[in-house]
Design a protein around this motif. Structure first.
Motif, short mmCIF file in Angstrom:
data_model
loop_
_atom_site.label_atom_id
_atom_site.label_comp_id
_atom_site.label_asym_id
_atom_site.label_seq_id
_atom_site.Cartn_x
_atom_site.Cartn_y
_atom_site.Cartn_z
N ILE A 46 34.78 6.18 -3.74
CA ILE A 46 36.20 5.99 -3.31
C ILE A 46 36.23 7.89 -3.98
O ILE A 46 36.70 8.90 -3.74
CB ILE A 46 36.43 5.52 -4.75
N GLY A 65 33.80 4.11 4.05
CA GLY A 65 33.54 2.61 3.60
C GLY A 65 33.24 1.77 3.71
O GLY A 65 32.84 0.62 3.35
N VAL A 94 30.47 1.71 -5.01
CA VAL A 94 31.82 1.76 -4.59
C VAL A 94 32.17 3.05 -4.84
O VAL A 94 33.16 3.55 -4.33
CB VAL A 94 32.47 0.23 -5.80
N VAL A 95 32.05 3.19 -6.05
CA VAL A 95 32.39 4.63 -6.68
C VAL A 95 32.72 5.54 -6.58
O VAL A 95 33.42 6.31 -6.14
CB VAL A 95 32.21 4.36 -8.68
N SER A 103 35.73 1.23 8.62
CA SER A 103 34.01 0.45 8.25
C SER A 103 34.09 -1.38 8.20
O SER A 103 33.09 -1.71 8.32
CB SER A 103 32.90 1.11 7.20
N VAL A 104 35.09 -1.46 8.44
CA VAL A 104 35.18 -3.48 7.67
C VAL A 104 34.86 -3.94 9.73
O VAL A 104 34.86 -4.79 10.04
CB VAL A 104 36.66 -3.52 7.90
N ASN A 118 26.42 -5.71 -4.58
CA ASN A 118 26.97 -5.38 -6.00
C ASN A 118 26.48 -4.47 -6.13
O ASN A 118 26.08 -4.92 -8.37
CB ASN A 118 26.20 -7.15 -6.59
N PHE A 130 31.50 1.31 -0.29
CA PHE A 130 32.27 0.26 -0.43
C PHE A 130 31.47 -1.62 0.32
O PHE A 130 31.28 -2.18 -0.55
CB PHE A 130 34.27 0.44 0.13
N ILE A 131 32.09 -1.89 1.39
CA ILE A 131 31.18 -3.18 2.11
C ILE A 131 29.65 -3.22 1.74
O ILE A 131 29.50 -3.84 1.35
CB ILE A 131 31.36 -2.53 3.92
N GLY A 146 28.76 -1.82 -0.81
CA GLY A 146 28.19 -1.95 -2.19
C GLY A 146 28.39 -3.61 -2.95
O GLY A 146 27.97 -3.64 -3.66
N PHE A 147 29.78 -3.71 -2.19
CA PHE A 147 30.02 -5.14 -2.95
C PHE A 147 29.25 -6.28 -2.61
O PHE A 147 28.45 -7.09 -2.65
CB PHE A 147 31.35 -5.18 -1.75
N GLN A 148 28.31 -5.88 -0.98
CA GLN A 148 27.66 -6.58 -0.28
C GLN A 148 26.21 -7.51 -1.32
O GLN A 148 25.80 -7.93 -2.14
CB GLN A 148 26.73 -6.80 0.63
#
Lengths: 231, 245
Positions: free
Chosen positions: A183, A164, A179-180, A156-157, A174, A167-168, A170-172
């Motif tokens: 996982i 993924g 993210v959890v 996904s990066v 916040n 993750f991306i 969820g990070f952007q």
């Protein structure tokens, strides 16, 4: 938990995409590894070379490999084929050594007996070598499955849809819960795949269940399971 | 292939090499992450693995821990810790420690387990104390497998350290992400070539190290095993075989 319940559709959709992305590399990797492992064993000179060269492929970090793929394959940058082929390369790199070890672990006396009974090389492979190396192959396949499911997230990066994405995104935005849940979903897929493989082993290799846990063979499977890994 | 040459040209360009954001410095950061995380992980995992290997207790937990962690997506852990700990080197370092513990743990206890039980009985029989058995027998004989565990930990971390740039900047991944964002493919490829080369070099060093730490006595036995072939590797024709007489 609020985030999960309101985004269940997205998680489910990504889970399916993730499964679609990781199953072909596991299957193709296995189908390629067994004949390569057999060739590696068959010709003594090639064994070291094949195993070392393919093992080195596993040391290539995944993000660079995903980026190299379009150059090698000539595919578009965002094609999911880049990730699939790269994951297949990792699967082969992990699996070939186990396949070679598994096939080599078959007792030479048994092979001689099979030849003496009149089996051709082809028949001997399918009816004696392959079934007898089954437990070791299965142990290797379980490792490949877990590693592939986890590595697929990095796709996904480079813009290939998988879990993924959670993750991306969820990070952007916040959102730790996103993210959890990513996982947890990856771990769940890995556990389900592992259970399915164990079940497959029970069905196709019914005799291996009777083996006691303390036998040298199960020790060998354990060492196969401990083989190193890169992400 | 042209793009590949662009990547190599990017590596060779002196403008990209020196200074705080040159690749020399970034390579240093990548190595610092790798060895820092592996060192911390080793401090945790080696004593624990030795304890499990020596006593045989908690083996099942150690096995499932080192097996199950393989499925843990490193990117997810990195991002989760990044959200929790904020931007900086802490989140990536902690992620890499988490990644490095299972292989080192596996190497440590597998190394102890691989020692022949008779060897340990013999060591006790010649009067070695428990700590002598550990220090003089189990540790040296288990060292190749421990180095193997460290080797997979280092490889895993050096590869994943590329992702550190995603949450906090730094290390070689910084070039990869910057290159993707600005469509500067030469930069992305150049950094990818550097990461891959670094991983291969480390792999080579550890492979060599793993060979070097095999105790002399064990090497001698291995050599002897190669020479002393079974007397019946080929079928015997003509003469009857008399076994046990």
């Amino acid at each position: 938990m609020n985030w999960v319940s309101s985004n269940l559709d997205l998680v489910w959709e990504l889970t399916l995409a993730h499964i679609a992305l990781s199953v072909p590399p596991i299957v193709v990797g296995f189908l390629l590894s067994v004949p390569i492992g057999w060739i590696a064993n068959r010709f003594r000179l090639t064994r070291g070379t094949i195993l070392v060269v393919l093992g080195l492929l596993y040391t290539i970090p995944s993000l660079p490999l995903f980026i190299f793929m379009p150059l090698i394959l000539g595919t578009p940058l965002l094609s999911s084929l880049n990730v699939s082929v790269a994951l297949t390369i990792y699967a082969v790199a992990l699996m070939v050594r186990t396949a070679a070890d598994g096939l080599a672990s078959v007792d030479k006396d048994v092979l001689q007996a099979a030849s003496a009974m009149g089996y051709s090389g082809w028949q001997r492979f399918w009816r004696v070598e392959l079934p007898l190396s089954g437990p070791v192959l299965l142990a290797g396949l379980r490792v490949v499955s877990a590693s592939t499911v986890s590595l697929a997230t990095i796709g996904s990066v480079v813009g290939v849809t998988s879990l993924g994405y959670l993750f991306i995104n969820g990070f952007q935005r916040n959102i730790p819960a996103e993210v959890v849940s990513g996982i947890v979903a990856v771990l769940l897929i890995a556990v389900v795949f592992d259970l399915l493989l164990v079940l497959l082993g029970r069905v196709t290799l019914p005799w291996s269940r009777r083996e006691r846990t303390g036998s040298p063979r199960s020790a060998r499977q354990r060492t196969a399971l401990l083989a190193g890994g890169v992400s | 292939m042209n793009l590949l040459l662009d990547g190599i040209a990017w590596i060779l360009d002196p403008a990209n090499q020196t200074g705080p954001s040159g690749w020399f410095a970034r390579l240093g950061e990548q190595l610092a992450y790798t060895f820092g995380a592996v060192a911390i992980a080793a401090l945790i995992a080696v004593p624990l693995g030795y304890l499990v290997g020596h006593t045989g207790r908690g083996r099942d937990i150690a096995v499932s821990l080192s097996g199950g962690f393989r499925a843990l997506p490193s990117l997810g852990v990195l991002i989760l810790l990044g959200l929790g700990l904020g931007i900086g080197f802490k989140a990536p370092l902690l992620t890499f420690v988490v990644l490095a513990v299972p292989p080192i743990l596996a190497g440590a206890y597998a190394g102890f387990e691989a020692v022949d039980r008779r060897t340990i009985d013999a060591a006790r029989a010649v009067g070695m104390t428990e700590s002598q058995v550990i220090r003089k027998v189990e540790v040296p004989l288990g060292l190749p497998l421990l180095i193997g565990g460290l080797r997979s930990a280092v490889l895993q971390v050096v590869a994943t350290a590329t992702l550190a740039a995603y949450v906090s900047g730094g290390a070689l991944g910084a070039f990869i992400f910057a290159g993707v964002a600005t469509r500067d493919y030469a930069q992305t490829l150049g950094a990818s070539i550097l990461v891959t080369t670094l991983a291969l070099v480390l792999e080579g060093i550890f492979a060599l190290l793993q060979k070097l730490v095999v105790p002399r006595g064990v090497v001698a036995k291995e050599l002897k095993d190669v020479r002393a072939r079974s007397s019946r590797t080929r079928a015997v024709m003509g003469t009857p075989i008399r076994e046990g007489k």
